[in-house]
Design a protein around this motif. Sequence first.
Motif, PDB file in Angstrom:
ATOM      1  N   ASP A   2       0.928  -1.327  -0.144  1.00 42.80           N
ATOM      2  CA  ASP A   2       0.056  -0.053  -0.214  1.00 42.80           C
ATOM      3  C   ASP A   2       0.978   1.295   0.165  1.00 42.80           C
ATOM      4  OD1 ASP A   2      -1.653   1.787   0.462  1.00 42.80           O
ATOM      5  OD2 ASP A   2      -2.957   0.954   2.087  1.00 42.80           O
ATOM      6  N   ASP A   3       1.086   1.964  -1.052  1.00 43.37           N
ATOM      7  CA  ASP A   3       1.962   2.933  -1.146  1.00 43.37           C
ATOM      8  C   ASP A   3       1.630   4.137  -0.529  1.00 43.37           C
ATOM      9  OD1 ASP A   3       3.226   2.174  -4.714  1.00 43.37           O
ATOM     10  OD2 ASP A   3       3.791   1.499  -2.689  1.00 43.37           O
ATOM     11  N   ASP A   4       0.005   4.401  -0.082  1.00 46.69           N
ATOM     12  CA  ASP A   4      -0.182   5.269   0.279  1.00 46.69           C
ATOM     13  C   ASP A   4       0.092   5.399   1.995  1.00 46.69           C
ATOM     14  OD1 ASP A   4      -1.417   6.186  -1.930  1.00 46.69           O
ATOM     15  OD2 ASP A   4      -3.292   5.412  -1.422  1.00 46.69           O
ATOM     16  N   THR A   5       0.675   4.233   2.615  1.00 40.79           N
ATOM     17  CA  THR A   5       0.701   4.296   4.001  1.00 40.79           C
ATOM     18  C   THR A   5       1.966   5.289   4.422  1.00 40.79           C
ATOM     19  OG1 THR A   5       0.006   2.021   4.066  1.00 40.79           O
ATOM     20  CG2 THR A   5       1.454   2.848   5.879  1.00 40.79           C
ATOM     21  N   ILE A   6       1.611   5.741   5.321  1.00 38.77           N
ATOM     22  CA  ILE A   6       2.779   7.057   5.942  1.00 38.77           C
ATOM     23  C   ILE A   6       2.968   6.260   7.261  1.00 38.77           C
ATOM     24  CG2 ILE A   6       3.246   9.155   6.975  1.00 38.77           C
ATOM     25  CD1 ILE A   6       1.133  10.200   5.129  1.00 38.77           C
ATOM     26  N   LEU A   7       4.540   5.982   7.486  1.00 39.68           N
ATOM     27  CA  LEU A   7       4.878   5.644   8.535  1.00 39.68           C
ATOM     28  C   LEU A   7       5.835   6.594   9.226  1.00 39.68           C
ATOM     29  CD1 LEU A   7       6.045   3.218  10.757  1.00 39.68           C
ATOM     30  CD2 LEU A   7       7.934   2.996   9.357  1.00 39.68           C
ATOM     31  N   VAL A   8       5.548   6.975  10.713  1.00 41.61           N
ATOM     32  CA  VAL A   8       6.224   7.802  11.394  1.00 41.61           C
ATOM     33  C   VAL A   8       7.092   7.310  12.509  1.00 41.61           C
ATOM     34  CG1 VAL A   8       5.822  10.060  13.070  1.00 41.61           C
ATOM     35  CG2 VAL A   8       4.189   9.465  11.342  1.00 41.61           C
ATOM     36  N   THR A   9       8.391   7.518  12.730  1.00 34.36           N
ATOM     37  CA  THR A   9       9.394   7.200  13.438  1.00 34.36           C
ATOM     38  C   THR A   9       9.361   7.973  14.459  1.00 34.36           C
ATOM     39  OG1 THR A   9      11.331   8.324  12.539  1.00 34.36           O
ATOM     40  CG2 THR A   9      10.712   5.925  11.511  1.00 34.36           C
ATOM     41  N   GLY A  10       9.603   7.397  15.677  1.00 36.53           N
ATOM     42  CA  GLY A  10       9.760   8.414  16.956  1.00 36.53           C
ATOM     43  C   GLY A  10       8.546   8.989  17.052  1.00 36.53           C
ATOM     44  N   ALA A  11       7.473   7.928  17.106  1.00 32.89           N
ATOM     45  CA  ALA A  11       5.928   8.353  17.170  1.00 32.89           C
ATOM     46  C   ALA A  11       5.653   9.069  18.363  1.00 32.89           C
ATOM     47  CB  ALA A  11       5.002   7.635  16.563  1.00 32.89           C
ATOM     48  N   THR A  12       6.348   8.569  19.447  1.00 30.80           N
ATOM     49  CA  THR A  12       6.057   8.810  20.955  1.00 30.80           C
ATOM     50  C   THR A  12       6.645  10.190  21.403  1.00 30.80           C
ATOM     51  OG1 THR A  12       7.493   7.236  21.971  1.00 30.80           O
ATOM     52  CG2 THR A  12       5.297   6.791  21.469  1.00 30.80           C
ATOM     53  N   ALA A  32       2.718   3.886  13.146  1.00 29.95           N
ATOM     54  CA  ALA A  32       3.871   4.426  14.166  1.00 29.95           C
ATOM     55  C   ALA A  32       4.838   3.638  14.589  1.00 29.95           C
ATOM     56  CB  ALA A  32       2.937   5.233  15.477  1.00 29.95           C
ATOM     57  N   LEU A  33       6.135   4.107  14.851  1.00 28.62           N
ATOM     58  CA  LEU A  33       7.002   3.093  15.261  1.00 28.62           C
ATOM     59  C   LEU A  33       7.620   3.849  16.469  1.00 28.62           C
ATOM     60  CD1 LEU A  33       9.026   0.676  14.745  1.00 28.62           C
ATOM     61  CD2 LEU A  33      10.614   2.612  13.805  1.00 28.62           C
ATOM     62  N   THR A  34       7.625   3.078  17.734  1.00 31.14           N
ATOM     63  CA  THR A  34       8.217   3.320  18.915  1.00 31.14           C
ATOM     64  C   THR A  34       9.094   2.034  19.343  1.00 31.14           C
ATOM     65  OG1 THR A  34       7.642   4.270  21.047  1.00 31.14           O
ATOM     66  CG2 THR A  34       6.163   2.785  19.998  1.00 31.14           C
ATOM     67  N   ARG A  35      10.144   2.704  20.255  1.00 31.19           N
ATOM     68  CA  ARG A  35      10.740   1.868  21.034  1.00 31.19           C
ATOM     69  C   ARG A  35      10.307   1.009  22.407  1.00 31.19           C
ATOM     70  NH1 ARG A  35      16.530   4.620  22.135  1.00 31.19           N
ATOM     71  NH2 ARG A  35      14.892   6.311  22.573  1.00 31.19           N
ATOM     72  N   ARG A  36       8.925   1.828  22.710  1.00 30.31           N
ATOM     73  CA  ARG A  36       8.252   1.273  23.871  1.00 30.31           C
ATOM     74  C   ARG A  36       7.448  -0.129  23.820  1.00 30.31           C
ATOM     75  NH1 ARG A  36       5.383   7.177  25.874  1.00 30.31           N
ATOM     76  NH2 ARG A  36       7.230   8.102  25.928  1.00 30.31           N
ATOM     77  N   ALA A  37       7.670  -0.710  24.914  1.00 29.77           N
ATOM     78  CA  ALA A  37       6.981  -2.180  24.862  1.00 29.77           C
ATOM     79  C   ALA A  37       5.619  -1.756  24.998  1.00 29.77           C
ATOM     80  CB  ALA A  37       7.606  -3.030  25.984  1.00 29.77           C
ATOM     81  N   ALA A  38       4.882  -0.969  25.589  1.00 27.41           N
ATOM     82  CA  ALA A  38       3.546  -0.644  25.942  1.00 27.41           C
ATOM     83  C   ALA A  38       3.106   0.156  24.766  1.00 27.41           C
ATOM     84  CB  ALA A  38       3.154  -0.169  27.158  1.00 27.41           C
ATOM     85  N   PRO A  43      -6.913   3.446  18.039  1.00 30.37           N
ATOM     86  CA  PRO A  43      -7.475   2.655  16.714  1.00 30.37           C
ATOM     87  C   PRO A  43      -7.236   3.343  15.528  1.00 30.37           C
ATOM     88  CG  PRO A  43      -9.198   3.907  18.139  1.00 30.37           C
ATOM     89  CD  PRO A  43      -7.881   3.911  19.106  1.00 30.37           C
ATOM     90  N   GLY A  44      -6.704   4.661  15.351  1.00 29.42           N
ATOM     91  CA  GLY A  44      -6.656   5.226  14.307  1.00 29.42           C
ATOM     92  C   GLY A  44      -5.094   5.194  13.652  1.00 29.42           C
ATOM     93  N   VAL A  45      -4.473   4.139  14.469  1.00 30.18           N
ATOM     94  CA  VAL A  45      -3.064   4.213  13.872  1.00 30.18           C
ATOM     95  C   VAL A  45      -2.518   2.724  14.113  1.00 30.18           C
ATOM     96  CG1 VAL A  45      -0.607   4.826  14.287  1.00 30.18           C
ATOM     97  CG2 VAL A  45      -2.486   6.629  14.436  1.00 30.18           C
ATOM     98  N   ALA A  46      -1.569   2.101  13.295  1.00 28.47           N
ATOM     99  CA  ALA A  46      -1.185   0.911  13.477  1.00 28.47           C
ATOM    100  C   ALA A  46       0.203   0.902  14.115  1.00 28.47           C
ATOM    101  CB  ALA A  46      -1.011  -0.076  12.160  1.00 28.47           C
ATOM    102  N   TRP A  47       0.353   0.704  15.284  1.00 27.13           N
ATOM    103  CA  TRP A  47       1.408   0.951  16.041  1.00 27.13           C
ATOM    104  C   TRP A  47       2.627  -0.519  16.139  1.00 27.13           C
ATOM    105  CZ3 TRP A  47       3.312   5.185  18.836  1.00 27.13           C
ATOM    106  CH2 TRP A  47       2.382   6.142  18.893  1.00 27.13           C
ATOM    107  N   ALA A  61       6.958  -3.007  10.379  1.00 23.67           N
ATOM    108  CA  ALA A  61       6.456  -1.612  10.337  1.00 23.67           C
ATOM    109  C   ALA A  61       6.912  -1.192   9.011  1.00 23.67           C
ATOM    110  CB  ALA A  61       7.253  -0.737  11.511  1.00 23.67           C
ATOM    111  N   PHE A  62       7.946  -1.396   8.456  1.00 24.67           N
ATOM    112  CA  PHE A  62       8.302  -0.638   6.993  1.00 24.67           C
ATOM    113  C   PHE A  62       7.837  -1.551   5.837  1.00 24.67           C
ATOM    114  CE2 PHE A  62      11.303   1.184   9.948  1.00 24.67           C
ATOM    115  CZ  PHE A  62      11.870   2.303   9.144  1.00 24.67           C
ATOM    116  N   ALA A  63       7.198  -2.676   6.003  1.00 24.27           N
ATOM    117  CA  ALA A  63       6.764  -3.518   4.827  1.00 24.27           C
ATOM    118  C   ALA A  63       5.796  -2.661   4.322  1.00 24.27           C
ATOM    119  CB  ALA A  63       6.357  -5.086   5.363  1.00 24.27           C
ATOM    120  N   GLY A  64       5.835  -2.277   2.899  1.00 21.57           N
ATOM    121  CA  GLY A  64       4.735  -1.656   2.081  1.00 21.57           C
ATOM    122  C   GLY A  64       4.417  -0.204   2.721  1.00 21.57           C
ATOM    123  N   ALA A  65       5.297   0.450   3.450  1.00 28.47           N
ATOM    124  CA  ALA A  65       5.047   1.869   3.893  1.00 28.47           C
ATOM    125  C   ALA A  65       5.655   2.847   2.786  1.00 28.47           C
ATOM    126  CB  ALA A  65       5.788   2.117   5.126  1.00 28.47           C
TER     127      ALA A  65
END
Length: 258
Positions: A2-12, A32-38, A43-47, A61-65
């Motif tokens: 899905d080329d439309d997908t946006i991934l944000v690193t450091g999202a927290t 959204a990508l984060t190092r946090r375990a929790a 519901p609006g974002v795939a973490w 996280a990166f596959a298809g972003a």
Amino acid sequence: MDDDTILVTGATGGLGREVLARARRTGRPVRALTRRAALPDDPGVAWFTGDLTTGASLDAAFAGAGTVIHCASDTRHPKHDIPGFHHLLAAAERGGTRHIVNISIVGVDRIPYGYYRVKLEGERLLAASGTGWTNLRATQFPELLDKAFTVLSRLPVMLVPAGALCQPVDRGEVADRLVELALEAPAGRVPDLAGPVVQRLDRMAAGWLRAAGKRRPVLAVPLPGKLGAGLRAGALTSPARAVGRRTWEQYLAGKASR
């Protein structure tokens, strides 16, 4: 994919949260990508949990972003950012990412400071990566200056570099621009984003003290060497790109009201 997908690193992080909120409003799928375990219940974002420093658990996280907005940075351990950038680029290549939007800092090429050297090296790695890229340099965030002044105000006299110039820009306005760029084609290095006014740091410190309800004399101390010269010459500013709207005084007014 899905080329439309946006991934944000450091999202927290501070900027990452602002970018994530705006990315959601684009209507595109957002990760959204984060190092946090929790992971946040959102519901609006795939973490996703992953570690750029080690390269662990990034591929999901990166596959298809199609687009990545890179906000992750380890200011406490800047040396981690270089392996982090290598792992980012490798994961982006494996995942088929077409566009990486990177946030950097005005003055990274003019201020001899360790963290700035790391940010500049990240810019170089991105430009040489072969992946489509956009790099935005912004001036200082008010929140960073707020933290610095908080530390400096612990002494009976508040010491600041003499003649240092700054041009703070609202973090939300930078997030707006990063998301705008993510929706466009890769553009390389784009024009800087700077706050509306260039100011002397000692005067900003005095204003901060008033807003914080503290009484301290502010002492401007000459800073020697290339670092001091760069600060006095306005290396942290970009007067021709004073396109930001929210002023330092407005930030302080909000701080005082809280």
